[in-house]
Design a protein around this motif. Sequence first.
Motif, short mmCIF file in Angstrom:
data_model
loop_
_atom_site.label_atom_id
_atom_site.label_comp_id
_atom_site.label_asym_id
_atom_site.label_seq_id
_atom_site.Cartn_x
_atom_site.Cartn_y
_atom_site.Cartn_z
N VAL A 271 0.83 -1.21 0.00
CA VAL A 271 0.00 0.00 0.00
C VAL A 271 0.87 1.26 0.00
O VAL A 271 0.61 2.21 -0.75
CB VAL A 271 -0.95 -0.01 1.22
N ALA A 272 1.90 1.27 0.85
CA ALA A 272 2.78 2.43 0.93
C ALA A 272 3.46 2.69 -0.42
O ALA A 272 3.55 3.84 -0.87
CB ALA A 272 3.83 2.23 2.02
N ALA A 273 3.92 1.62 -1.05
CA ALA A 273 4.59 1.77 -2.35
C ALA A 273 3.62 2.31 -3.40
O ALA A 273 3.98 3.22 -4.18
CB ALA A 273 5.16 0.43 -2.80
N GLY B 232 13.00 9.58 -4.07
CA GLY B 232 13.82 8.59 -3.39
C GLY B 232 13.01 7.74 -2.44
O GLY B 232 13.16 6.51 -2.39
N ALA B 233 12.12 8.39 -1.66
CA ALA B 233 11.27 7.64 -0.73
C ALA B 233 10.34 6.70 -1.48
O ALA B 233 10.11 5.56 -1.06
CB ALA B 233 10.46 8.62 0.12
N ALA B 234 9.81 7.16 -2.62
CA ALA B 234 8.92 6.31 -3.41
C ALA B 234 9.67 5.11 -3.98
O ALA B 234 9.17 3.98 -3.96
CB ALA B 234 8.30 7.14 -4.54
N VAL C 34 20.78 11.11 3.07
CA VAL C 34 21.60 10.85 1.89
C VAL C 34 20.73 10.84 0.63
O VAL C 34 21.06 11.46 -0.38
CB VAL C 34 22.35 9.51 2.03
N VAL C 35 19.61 10.13 0.71
CA VAL C 35 18.71 10.04 -0.44
C VAL C 35 18.16 11.42 -0.80
O VAL C 35 18.06 11.78 -1.98
CB VAL C 35 17.56 9.06 -0.14
N PRO D 290 21.88 4.05 -1.95
CA PRO D 290 21.17 4.44 -0.72
C PRO D 290 19.68 4.13 -0.78
O PRO D 290 19.06 3.87 0.25
CB PRO D 290 21.44 5.95 -0.62
N VAL D 291 19.10 4.15 -2.00
CA VAL D 291 17.69 3.78 -2.14
C VAL D 291 17.48 2.32 -1.77
O VAL D 291 16.52 1.96 -1.06
CB VAL D 291 17.20 4.06 -3.58
N LEU D 292 18.38 1.44 -2.23
CA LEU D 292 18.27 0.02 -1.91
C LEU D 292 18.42 -0.21 -0.41
O LEU D 292 17.66 -0.99 0.19
CB LEU D 292 19.33 -0.77 -2.67
N LEU D 293 19.39 0.47 0.20
CA LEU D 293 19.56 0.33 1.65
C LEU D 293 18.35 0.87 2.40
O LEU D 293 17.88 0.27 3.38
CB LEU D 293 20.82 1.09 2.09
N LEU D 294 17.82 2.01 1.94
CA LEU D 294 16.65 2.60 2.59
C LEU D 294 15.45 1.67 2.49
O LEU D 294 14.70 1.51 3.47
CB LEU D 294 16.34 3.95 1.95
N GLY D 295 15.27 1.03 1.34
CA GLY D 295 14.17 0.09 1.19
C GLY D 295 14.31 -1.09 2.13
O GLY D 295 13.32 -1.54 2.74
#
Length: 298
Positions: free
Chosen positions: A65-67, A191-193, A181-182, A88-93
């Motif tokens: 849902v968030a995605a 980036g969050a998306a 960083v993102v 950093p996006v991969l790490l954040l995910g």
Amino acid sequence: MRRVLERPAAAGTAAATTPARSPRRRAAVAAMAGSGLSNQTGAAVGALAFPVLGPLGVVAVRQYVAALVLLIVARPRLRAFAWPQWWPVLLLGGVFGTMNLTLYSAVARIGLGLAVTLEFLGPLTIALAASRRRLDAGCAVLAAVGVVVLMRPRPSADYAGMALGLVAACCWASYILLNRVVGRRIPGAQGAAAASAVSALAFLPAGVAVALAHPPTAGAVLCAVAAGLLSSAVPYLTDLLTLRHVPAQTFGLFMSVNPVLAAVVGWVILGQGLGGAEWAGIGAVVVANAVSIATTRH
């Protein structure tokens, strides 16, 4: 002569804008309160689906849902991302998914109020670690005392659940640092998306496995979807709008009330009552954060 002429103009401008800003500020304050209540209510509603889907299944649906919401809102240009933006996006995910999974697993074992309070140590540690003030050192001691009270040895203590809450705290701290960083490398909320999409893809096999092992009921799926909307979509969009009208310091103070909201919502919706010692421990963590933020000069 110029200064004398500018003062009445400035005063007139302030007088003209103050009435307009006041309703916006009040609306922003109401939105912050609603955002916190929505976040904790979503977690409690998601917990109602634990008997059918378990924490893993509920978190998987929440990530989907968030995605979906963030991808629609931010519309990231994924093909334009280079490797310095992707890592950093991969790490954040990964951190995002682990944070929610450990938090919901902690909620299943020790209740919503205690789990959220322990998780809240993550951003509190980030805030206090960068300070050299004696007052913040005192706030750190007060928060530590609160944690000791919450984690004190007793027959009913669930140390595995507490450990999961602390892992969620570490993930939240990492989430904050990675978001910085993102945010510097990718404009807006792209980036969050992208990170939420990565997390959703990572949870896709787990969601399928849970659905095959434990066929979900309509009620459980609705609770999990509601958790995604109330705990991810609504707070994100509300906070995005709120930060345009209130200072970050005020926003931080309202964030510090989340452990109390979690305890109240857990009691009302899930029947998770707390004793006097638990309330004292939660209060110590909340006060430590509130004092630190309120006395920080920006």
